[in-house]
Design an enzyme around this catalytic site. Structure first.
Site, PDB file in Angstrom:
ATOM      1  N   CYS A   1      -5.917  -2.048   7.572  1.00 15.56           N
ATOM      2  CA  CYS A   1      -7.151  -1.267   7.658  1.00 15.56           C
ATOM      3  C   CYS A   1      -8.405  -2.046   7.293  1.00 15.56           C
ATOM      4  O   CYS A   1      -9.487  -1.759   7.806  1.00 15.56           O
ATOM      5  CB  CYS A   1      -7.037  -0.012   6.803  1.00 15.56           C
TER       6      CYS A   1
ATOM      7  N   CYS B   1       0.831  -1.203   0.000  1.00 15.24           N
ATOM      8  CA  CYS B   1       0.000   0.000   0.000  1.00 15.24           C
ATOM      9  C   CYS B   1       0.869   1.259   0.000  1.00 15.24           C
ATOM     10  O   CYS B   1       0.582   2.224  -0.714  1.00 15.24           O
ATOM     11  CB  CYS B   1      -0.931  -0.005   1.204  1.00 15.24           C
TER      12      CYS B   1
END
Length: 339
Positions: free
Chosen positions: A188, A94
């Site tokens: 997340c 990410c």
């Protein structure tokens, strides 16, 4: 005229204080909240917080929906790595593709050169360094960020302790509720356990055989995706007197191979997709094979973007798919995928 900076704002303590500190340093702050995954309630709550922070600071906070890109580059990678019997690290991916990839492209579209986040690490434009707060240091997760973007990155929290950051937020009435909120999870889109994500895409509860290293069937397990290298519970081993650990996964046959702890020991391994912030095809360094492990002295030898790592002492539970990350003291040298 003050320099503009695009700040990734999540609605949490760290990104809030990062934006505040940049304002105090004289930067013109523009915020962006990035929608990465599909939990709508999560985004509604956190974007509302980010907007309140923006109103307090007097800055715009854009809403950037890049959930499609995130799914392709990060979420699907996460699922497919586990399907293949490897252990992914989605935060590393990410940071390369999204936070210091797509976010930089968005900054360019606004005519902004610099990008900042609430990560705990330091950067001088040429190298990344560990944070002053060793317990919060996140430099490991930036090992694969592209070298050419470093001059554009700012990390206002790199010289701060976490307690200092929380104290800054707590002094501002609007931010007190944020300062007291629970820390966000490391991944997340994983609320509790990674298997909850996997079971949305495949059957993970398929009982299979447990083998010893000689190939003998010694027990059963509940499905190979429930296990990572080094795990010692959740399967049966008949007649074992010593604890047994997962040594290998065989996705094709839905089998796992187990053995005693000494069989987890490894002193050398291959790497691929190597990313370096300095030149060199062979060098000595300190190596971390997981985020929360101690760095161990070793030597890295490279040929192109592949290489070989030799350690001065053994590690236990080395997991294919995780990242080996290299340091020279506090300086981050780079890293690669363990194969």
């Amino acid at each position: 005229m003050s320099e503009k900076v695009l700040v990734g704002m999540s609605g949490g303590v760290d990104s809030t204080v990062a934006a505040l500190l940049l304002q105090k340093e004289g930067y013109e702050v523009h915020g962006v909240y990035m929608k990465l995954h599909d939990n709508e309630t999560y985004h509604e709550e956190n974007y509302a917080k980010a907007r309140r922070v923006g109103e307090y600071l007097g800055v715009e906070v854009d809403f950037l929906d890049i959930s499609g890109l995130f799914r392709r580059e990060v979420y699907d990678y996460f699922v497919e790595e586990y399907r293949g019997g490897r252990t992914p690290n989605p935060c590393v991916v990410c940071n390369r593709q999204i936070k210091f990839g797509e976010m930089l492209r968005y900054a360019e579209s606004l005519g902004i050169d610099k990008v900042a986040t609430g990560h705990y690490l330091r950067c001088d434009g040429r190298f990344i360094y560990t944070a002053r707060d060793a317990n919060k240091d996140q430099s490991y997760f930036l090992a694969l960020v592209r070298r050419e973007v470093l001059p554009r990155l700012i990390f206002p929290l790199g010289e701060r302790l976490k307690e200092e950051v929380k104290a800054i937020a707590a002094e501002i009435p609007l931010l007190q509720s944020i300062a007291e909120q629970k820390e966000s999870s490391e991944i997340c889109f994983v609320e509790n356990d990674y298997t909850e994500v996997l079971q949305k895409h495949m059957e993970i509860d398929r009982e299979g055989e447990v083998l010893d290293e000689a190939g003998n069937v010694v027990g059963t397990h509940k499905g190979y995706m429930h296990y990572t290298i080094g795990k010692r519970r959740g399967f049966t081993v008949r007649g074992a007197h010593d604890p047994h650990y997962v040594l290998r996964l065989d996705p094709e046959s839905n089998r796992i191979v187990v053995g005693t702890r000494d069989r987890l020991e490894e002193r050398s391994f291959g790497i691929r997709e190597v990313n370096l912030f300095a030149e060199g095809s062979a060098f000595d360094c300190a190596v971390k094979v997981r985020y929360r492990t101690r760095a161990i002295p070793g030597r890295v030898t490279l040929e192109g973007d592949r290489g070989f790592v030799e350690l001065s002492e053994p590690v236990y539970g080395l997991a294919r798919g995780q990242y080996a990350v290299f340091y020279d003291g506090e300086r981050l040298l780079g890293g690669g995928v363990i194969v």
